[in-house]
Design a protein around this motif. Structure first.
Motif, PDB file in Angstrom:
ATOM      1  N   MET A  79     -31.922  94.830 -54.410  1.00 25.35           N
ATOM      2  CA  MET A  79     -31.057  95.745 -53.659  1.00 25.35           C
ATOM      3  C   MET A  79     -31.762  97.082 -53.380  1.00 25.35           C
ATOM      4  N   TYR A 121     -31.435  99.705 -55.933  1.00 23.10           N
ATOM      5  CA  TYR A 121     -30.085 100.094 -56.357  1.00 23.10           C
ATOM      6  C   TYR A 121     -29.355  98.953 -57.057  1.00 23.10           C
ATOM      7  N   TYR A 153     -26.595  99.650 -59.655  1.00 25.84           N
ATOM      8  CA  TYR A 153     -25.359 100.202 -59.104  1.00 25.84           C
ATOM      9  C   TYR A 153     -24.590  99.162 -58.308  1.00 25.84           C
ATOM     10  N   VAL A 154     -25.292  98.507 -57.375  1.00 21.61           N
ATOM     11  CA  VAL A 154     -24.598  97.549 -56.505  1.00 21.61           C
ATOM     12  C   VAL A 154     -23.999  96.411 -57.327  1.00 21.61           C
ATOM     13  N   TRP A 155     -24.799  95.845 -58.232  1.00 23.72           N
ATOM     14  CA  TRP A 155     -24.291  94.666 -58.944  1.00 23.72           C
ATOM     15  C   TRP A 155     -23.231  95.031 -59.973  1.00 23.72           C
ATOM     16  N   SER A 156     -23.326  96.220 -60.570  1.00 19.46           N
ATOM     17  CA  SER A 156     -22.254  96.569 -61.505  1.00 19.46           C
ATOM     18  C   SER A 156     -20.950  96.816 -60.749  1.00 19.46           C
ATOM     19  N   ALA A 157     -21.034  97.401 -59.545  1.00 20.95           N
ATOM     20  CA  ALA A 157     -19.814  97.607 -58.751  1.00 20.95           C
ATOM     21  C   ALA A 157     -19.191  96.259 -58.383  1.00 20.95           C
ATOM     22  N   TYR A 158     -20.025  95.314 -57.958  1.00 22.38           N
ATOM     23  CA  TYR A 158     -19.493  93.997 -57.608  1.00 22.38           C
ATOM     24  C   TYR A 158     -19.007  93.262 -58.853  1.00 22.38           C
ATOM     25  N   ILE A 201     -17.665  94.598 -61.621  1.00 20.64           N
ATOM     26  CA  ILE A 201     -16.342  95.115 -61.966  1.00 20.64           C
ATOM     27  C   ILE A 201     -15.285  94.561 -61.014  1.00 20.64           C
ATOM     28  N   SER A 202     -15.646  94.495 -59.725  1.00 19.94           N
ATOM     29  CA  SER A 202     -14.687  93.983 -58.736  1.00 19.94           C
ATOM     30  C   SER A 202     -14.294  92.544 -59.053  1.00 19.94           C
ATOM     31  N   PHE A 203     -15.305  91.717 -59.373  1.00 19.52           N
ATOM     32  CA  PHE A 203     -14.983  90.315 -59.671  1.00 19.52           C
ATOM     33  C   PHE A 203     -14.118  90.212 -60.913  1.00 19.52           C
ATOM     34  N   VAL A 241     -11.965  92.414 -62.073  1.00 21.72           N
ATOM     35  CA  VAL A 241     -10.601  92.857 -61.767  1.00 21.72           C
ATOM     36  C   VAL A 241      -9.859  91.794 -60.947  1.00 21.72           C
ATOM     37  N   LEU A 242     -10.531  91.234 -59.931  1.00 20.51           N
ATOM     38  CA  LEU A 242      -9.876  90.213 -59.107  1.00 20.51           C
ATOM     39  C   LEU A 242      -9.551  88.982 -59.964  1.00 20.51           C
ATOM     40  N   LEU A 252     -10.188 100.062 -59.527  1.00 18.54           N
ATOM     41  CA  LEU A 252     -11.391  99.522 -58.877  1.00 18.54           C
ATOM     42  C   LEU A 252     -11.985 100.544 -57.902  1.00 18.54           C
ATOM     43  N   ILE A 269     -19.582 104.597 -59.491  1.00 25.00           N
ATOM     44  CA  ILE A 269     -20.889 103.924 -59.518  1.00 25.00           C
ATOM     45  C   ILE A 269     -21.688 104.264 -58.258  1.00 25.00           C
ATOM     46  N   PHE A 302      -5.460  88.724 -50.640  1.00 30.45           N
ATOM     47  CA  PHE A 302      -5.519  88.511 -52.089  1.00 30.45           C
ATOM     48  C   PHE A 302      -4.275  89.105 -52.743  1.00 30.45           C
TER      49      PHE A 302
END
Lengths: 152, 54, 244
Positions: free
Chosen positions: B9, B12, B15-20, B22-24, B26-27, C106, C113, C215
């Motif tokens: 990335m 980055y 940063y990018v993968w930790s943001a994604y 956390i998103s996964f 939470v979803l 989120l 981040i 979703f």
């Protein structure tokens, strides 16, 4: 605990939570509703004299001078009307560059020298691929970050 | 674009993968809790319905 | 209108419709999610200023929008249930609040981040970030209120009042970046003049926004159905469903 007691306990818990939040909002907004002051506002004496505050503006092109031996850096911050010299000793964010909007936290040392203890980059809301940005630049258009967006 | 570039990335990655990440999480939690609650509700109601009919 | 509201408010009617709706929103959600992820992480070029870090936008912005959208749902359901005493809107509001809280969390965490490499800090107390944090407190307060009362109707009414008072925060969040000087940048898509995001970057963002919205609908429908079954467990149509 009886259910009524429980309810009273929880409702008072919520009330305390809301009042803490409200105090937090008021104190935060009181001082920070305007997150930063522009060089012109500082020139007009609107910014705090003794207390630390934040200053926002554009990094003047060709004004950044780095000390090769340490992290010390100084540059000129402008809103195209007034200018202020900023002295900083620390790590700059990735987006820091000439022409970039930044916000610095610190105190005035003299009439137009600002000593920063934190420098933050303020990026804009425009997103485009590098090739598009280059094409725009070649065509003579001003890139968004070169526009003087912070000027009032 | 190589796979290594993709994961890097442009420097980055953290940063990018930790943001994604956390998103996964939470979803996924949203799905998991909703489905578990649905199963639990149906099981309980079926049990109650069964004991009422006896 | 009144008749329509009451028909829509009938639990059995809602239950039947939601089963059909669930299937379609789930399909749309999965398709948009995969398309948005592929478009956002692979197809979209790196940003001219922010490089690849800007890809956080594809989870940050949809989550932030949903945090506002779901709060508007809470307040609207609250108003409807205060005026018409419709059970179904109480249920929708109650099951939506935790989803909204999770999206707010989120938006705040992905924003932090993203802020670290670009701004140089995880957090600043500017008007945008502070008002979004208050939104999280409002959601948590709403959820706490729901569990504070054993009587679901009183809980719904208390929640409705909190949601309606808190709705003032929604325009504050949205316009904070225009009303006050903030570190957070202005709106990219919702502003009226030229859109300021390149098309190759915009399309995945729109897909992700649709994915997040569907979703939410899909999760809220599952939860609402469970609650309807609990409420209506003595009626014949529920017994028929459970009997199978």
């Amino acid at each position: 605990m009886t259910p009524r007691r429980k309810r009273i306990f929880i409702v008072s818990f919520i009330l305390i939570g809301i009042s803490i939040a409200a105090t937090l909002i008021l104190t935060a907004f009181e001082e920070n509703l305007m997150y930063f002051y522009s060089p012109t506002e500082i020139a007009n004496g609107e910014a705090p004299k003794v207390r630390a505050f934040r200053i926002g503006g554009l990094v003047l092109t060709d004004s950044v001078k780095r000390n090769p031996n340490n992290l010390k850096v100084n540059f000129v911050l402008t809103d195209t009307i007034n200018e202020i010299k900023v002295i900083y000793d620390g790590i700059l964010p990735d987006l820091f560059r000439e022409g970039q909007g930044i916000v610095a936290n610190g105190k005035m040392k003299s009439d137009n020298i600002f000593v920063a203890d934190q420098v933050l980059a303020k990026h804009d809301e425009n997103y485009m691929p590098p090739e598009v940005a280059k094409a725009l630049e070649d065509a003579g258009a001003q890139l968004p970050y070169q526009e003087n967006k912070i000027v009032k | 674009m190589s796979l290594n570039n993709f994961f890097a990335m442009g420097g980055y990655a953290a940063y990018v993968w930790s943001a994604y990440g956390i998103s996964f999480i939470v979803l996924f939690l949203n799905i998991f809790l909703a489905v578990r609650n649905e199963r639990k509700t149906i099981d309980e109601l079926k049990k109650r319905l069964g004991s009422n009919n006896k | 209108m009144y008749k329509w509201i009451h028909q829509f408010g009938s639990p059995k009617y809602f239950y039947d419709i939601s089963l059909h709706l669930s299937k379609w929103v789930t399909i749309v959600c999965i398709v948009c999610f995969i398309g948005g992820l592929y478009g956002g992480l692979v197809l979209a070029p790196a940003d001219y200023q922010q490089g690849d870090s800007f890809r956080i936008i594809y989870v940050h912005v949809p989550a932030a929008w949903m945090s506002l959208f779901i709060y508007v749902i809470l307040a609207t359901s609250g108003a409807i249930s205060l005026i018409w005493h419709i059970k179904i809107t109480d249920i929708i509001a109650r099951v939506s609040a935790p989803i909204g809280a999770s999206f707010t969390f989120l938006a705040l965490s992905t924003g932090a981040i993203w802020g670290k490499p670009m701004w140089g800090t995880y957090w600043v107390w500017d008007a945008r970030l502070t008002s979004e944090l208050i939104l999280l407190f409002l959601y948590l307060g709403y959820i706490a209120l729901q569990s504070a009362f054993d009587d679901k109707r009183i809980a719904a009414r208390a929640g409705a009042i909190l949601a309606l008072i808190g709705i003032i925060n929604i325009p504050i969040i949205h316009y904070s970046v225009e009303w006050w000087s903030t570190l957070h940048q202005g709106p990219t898509i919702t502003k009226l003049d030229k859109p300021s995001i390149h098309l190759t970057m915009l399309i995945p963002l729109i897909l992700m926004v649709i994915a997040f919205k569907t979703f939410y609908i899909a999760i809220a429908l599952i939860k609402t159905r469970s609650e309807i079954l609990k409420y209506e467990c003595n009626s014949s149509w529920v017994k028929k469903i459970l009997g199978n």
